[in-house]
Design a protein around this motif. Structure first.
Motif: not given
Ligand code: GLU
Length: 442
Positions: A5, A7-9, A39, A41, A184, A188, A202, A206
């Motif tokens: 996935r 998962a952008p904010s 997804r 976020d 977050y 997640s 990612r 992270h």
């Molecule tokens: N929304 C998080 C970000 O943009 C997602 C991080 C992830 O991939 O779990 O950093």
């Protein structure tokens, strides 16, 4: 089946770093026929914007990165609430009341003593009565996830290799704010479990989140996915430039960057494999391999992007660009000018040269005489596709000129430019009447 996935904010535009993450997740899934999910976020209602959500979708579509499904965290609060209650029942989340100032003070004291600034779990020492009093007084808590300090945290990172962390050296992460909003971390993990995510790829920023999230997966009864963390993305001179770090794809698109160029470059970025402008999404997916990625920062080189872009423009068929070309510009014209373009939009400049008016060239006196005879020669030639060859052969014969002296004045008179596309292709596009007129005008 592999499920990844992105998962952008939606709190800003996607920049090249985000696109790299999206692309690599897509490639990782597609390499084995898996699923790639989007997804959004958007738990942070104040900072999330609908126009950013739309921009994210548009950017992915432009790049050809299609998702099998889209979920929005803002529509999944009921699930988070249920899972939160479950963890609460099991004592894996606990309420805390320290203010940011108190926490900062605790940190400073620990650092001052040369100790790691780990949260002291002070809130766990509160009695039920003390907690009830705070709640009754309207003092809402924030919530932390209780790390299991006896459980070592380890995973085999797809890029970084074996990773291990000591839970005792980590602070219990805050997962929920006093106003009930989510950070977050926990949503997640809840989503990754619910969506059947098998691989989380990612950025290395992270890694420490992963250490805590590994325990969250287990606490929620899920399977810990495979994790891989990519090295930082930097520009040619260190940090990613402000331009690239904040520029959305719309800007790159406006600058004349083809999606294929970004794909070819970002697909290989972080590996030592050569960037090949001929490679499309499917080719990159077939050869995608996390073990090719290194731990050194990945350099995003705009000069290389320009090079790859030009190489791609040189192969684009007319049908692929027709609607971006000026009215009247046909396939023959496109093919004539294509080798001289770095960006598709520059075709319009050459079309202007073809259709005129053109800039008056700066010519030496003897060249004017030469061009006058060129006009006469041209008038007597059959107007057919090989007319440029016929013209220059005849002029060479008649004047003894060769090389630059033979060709440059003609190019200058016919196009107003010193350089440009092959005149053999340009002259038929300019046409007989205009060509004669331009030769006579000098
Ligand atoms: N929304 C998080 C970000 O943009 C997602 C991080 C992830 O991939 O779990 O950093």
């Amino acid at each position: 089946m592999t499920t990844t996935r992105f998962a952008p904010s939606p709190t800003g535009l996607l920049h090249v770093g985000n696109i790299r993450t999206a692309l690599h997740n897509w490639l990782l899934a597609k390499r084995s026929g898996g699923r790639f999910l989007l997804r959004i976020d958007d738990t942070d209602a104040a900072r999330s914007r609908e126009d950013y959500v739309e921009a994210i979708r548009a950017d992915l579509a432009w790049l050809g990165i299609a998702a099998e499904g889209e979920e929005r965290q803002s529509q999944r609060f009921a699930l988070y609430e249920a899972e939160f209650e479950r963890l609460k029942g099991e004592g894996r989340v606990y309420p805390c009341w320290e203010s940011p100032q108190e926490l900062e003070l605790k940190r400073k004291v620990l650092l001052g003593r040369g100790l790691p600034p780990i949260y002291d779990r002070g809130a766990l020492a509160l009695s039920e009565e003390e907690k009830a009093q705070k709640v009754a007084a309207g003092d809402a808590p924030h919530w932390r996830f209780l790390l299991d300090r006896d459980e070592p945290i380890a995973w085999e990172d797809g890029i970084r290799g074996p990773q291990s962390f000591e839970a005792a050296m980590m602070s219990d992460p805050v997962i929920r704010r006093a106003d009930g909003s989510w950070l977050y971390m926990l949503p997640s993990v809840i989503d990754d479990i619910a969506m059947g995510v098998t691989d989380v790829l990612r950025g290395e920023d992270h890694v420490s989140n992963t250490a805590a999230q590994v325990q969250m997966f287990t606490a929620l009864g899920g399977t810990v996915p495979r994790f891989a963390h990519e090295a930082l993305l930097v520009g040619t001179e260190g940090k990613l430039s402000k331009r690239l770090g904040s520029l959305g794809m719309a800007q790159l698109r406006e600058d004349g960057i083809e999606p294929e160029a970004l794909i070819a470059l970002l697909g290989r970025l972080g590996t030592s494999d050569p960037v090949d402008p001929a490679l499309r999404l499917a080719d990159l997916a077939a050869s995608f391999d996390l073990s090719r990625f290194g731990r050194a920062p990945a350099r995003f080189d705009e000069t290389e992007l320009a090079r790859v872009n030009a190489a791609i423009v040189h192969t684009l068929p007319y049908e692929a660009v027709a609607e971006r070309l000026p009215d009247g510009m046909d396939a023959a014209a496109w093919e004539a000018v294509r080798p001289n373009l770095a960006h598709v939009h520059e075709a319009a400049d050459w079309w202007q040269v073809v259709t005129g008016p053109i800039a008056a060239p700066d010519l030496a006196e003897e060249d004017r005489t030469y061009l006058a005879s060129a006009g006469e020669v041209l008038e007597g030639l059959d107007w057919e596709p090989g007319v440029w060859k016929a013209l220059t052969s005849a002029l060479k014969e008649a004047t003894g000129r060769k090389g630059k002296a033979l060709f440059l004045p003609l190019r200058l008179a016919l196009t107003g430019m010193e350089h440009g596309p092959d005149m053999g292709a340009m002259l038929p596009l300019i046409g007989r009447a205009a060509a004669l007129e331009r030769l006579r005008a000098v």
